[in-house]
Design a protein around this motif. Structure first.
Motif, PDB file in Angstrom:
ATOM      1  N   SER A   1       0.958  -1.044  -0.134  1.00 30.86           N
ATOM      2  CA  SER A   1       0.081   0.048  -0.042  1.00 30.86           C
ATOM      3  C   SER A   1       0.763   1.310   0.146  1.00 30.86           C
ATOM      4  CB  SER A   1      -1.038   0.001   1.126  1.00 30.86           C
ATOM      5  OG  SER A   1      -1.773  -0.959   1.187  1.00 30.86           O
TER       6      SER A   1
ATOM      7  N   ASP B   1      -5.713  -1.091  -4.710  1.00 34.34           N
ATOM      8  CA  ASP B   1      -5.241  -1.690  -3.423  1.00 34.34           C
ATOM      9  C   ASP B   1      -6.231  -2.673  -3.157  1.00 34.34           C
ATOM     10  OD1 ASP B   1      -3.663  -2.228  -1.483  1.00 34.34           O
ATOM     11  OD2 ASP B   1      -3.392  -0.284  -0.544  1.00 34.34           O
ATOM     12  N   GLU B   2      -5.917  -3.916  -3.259  1.00 32.01           N
ATOM     13  CA  GLU B   2      -6.763  -4.947  -2.742  1.00 32.01           C
ATOM     14  C   GLU B   2      -8.351  -4.861  -2.951  1.00 32.01           C
ATOM     15  OE1 GLU B   2      -5.618  -6.837   1.015  1.00 32.01           O
ATOM     16  OE2 GLU B   2      -3.637  -6.039   0.985  1.00 32.01           O
TER      17      GLU B   2
HETATM   18 MG    MG Z   1      -2.049  -2.903   2.152  1.00 21.93          MG
END
Ligand code: MG
Ligand code: ADP
Length: 252
Positions: free
Chosen positions: A43, A173-174
């Motif tokens: 991240s 991000d995910e």
């Molecule tokens: Mg992360």
């Protein structure tokens, strides 16, 4: 054509060295996936690339026509502070937790950034937003508020919001980590469709078979370094490094 380069990125939070000498580049139309355990710095790397965080060392270089005003050679973005906001506009980030404005309707969530930040004409932005909603299967939801939508629908709104800025690179991000398993597929399908349209994307994900199918390049990170990277089949099916093997083993 290369459109983003990160050279020798270092990032610390206090004494915690979170990114150690990370280098990567992204070319137009490429899909790069980043995999790795929690806390490995994925991240933070996306936040540095999208200018939400400032790197402590190394260079962040945007290349291409949009960056030409900043520097025709594609020099470090840190060299030209006044162009930062302009460059920032060209990079969308889709978060794990959607990050929609709860008190805005779906339509307003999508149209505010191009109107306020992009300074684009309202009618044009609204028309484009409706096309995006249609594409995301949300044509009937423009007046809804985020709390009235499923997680999968909220994430599709946040993808539409990012696309409304016409990004050169879309970072994820995910994007499915906060979703119930039965809603994951619909988001992965949207991303696959964007890949088929040659959208340039950088995707942090724990969905290994998705990463293998959709990416041109996979990066495995652990402990703030790139341990191994390469072609999807090589990284997912034939990893060379012990750390990569151990990580992938958890998904079998
Ligand atoms: Mg992360
Ligand atoms: P990942 O996304 O791979 O799980 P992160 O980039 O979120 O990893 O975090 C990497 C490390 O940086 C972790 O040790 C985390 O605690 C730390 N970290 C991330 N953001 C911050 C922050 N804003 N302040 C302090 N430490 C942070």
């Amino acid at each position: 054509m290369k459109i983003l380069e990160i050279n020798h990125c270092n990032k610390k939070f206090g004494e915690n060295e979170v990114l150690k000498d990370i280098s990567l580049s992204v070319s137009e139309g490429q899909v790069v996936s980043i995999i790795g355990p929690s806390g490995s710095g994925k991240s933070t790397l996306l936040r540095c690339a999208t200018l939400l965080e400032t790197m402590d060392g190394g260079d962040l270089i945007y290349l291409g026509d949009y960056a030409a005003k900043a520097d025709p050679q594609g020099k470090s973005v840190y060299a030209s502070k006044q162009d930062l906001q302009g460059i920032k506009q060209h990079f969308g980030l889709v978060f794990q937790n959607f990050n929609l404005f709860p008190h805005y309707t779906v339509l307003k969530n999508i149209t505010e950034p191009p109107i306020l930040i992009g300074k684009r004409p309202k009618e044009e932005v609204y028309a484009e937003a409706r096309v995006l909603l249609e594409k995301m299967g949300l044509a009937d939801k423009e007046k809804a508020y985020p709390y009235q939508l499923s997680g999968g629908q909220q994430q599709r709104v946040s993808i539409a919001r990012a696309l409304a800025m016409k990004p050169k690179i879309l970072f994820f991000d995910e994007p499915t980590s906060a979703l119930d398993p039965e809603l994951t597929g619909e988001i992965l399908q949207v991303i696959k469709e964007l890949a088929a349209e040659h959208m340039t994307m950088v995707i942090v994900t724990h969905e290994m078979s998705f990463a293998r199918d959709v990416s041109n390049h996979i990066i495995f990170m652990d402990g703030g370094v790139i341990v191994e990277e390469g072609e999807p089949d090589q990284i997912i099916n034939h990893p060379q490094q012990e750390r990569t093997k151990a990580f992938l083993h958890r998904f079998q």
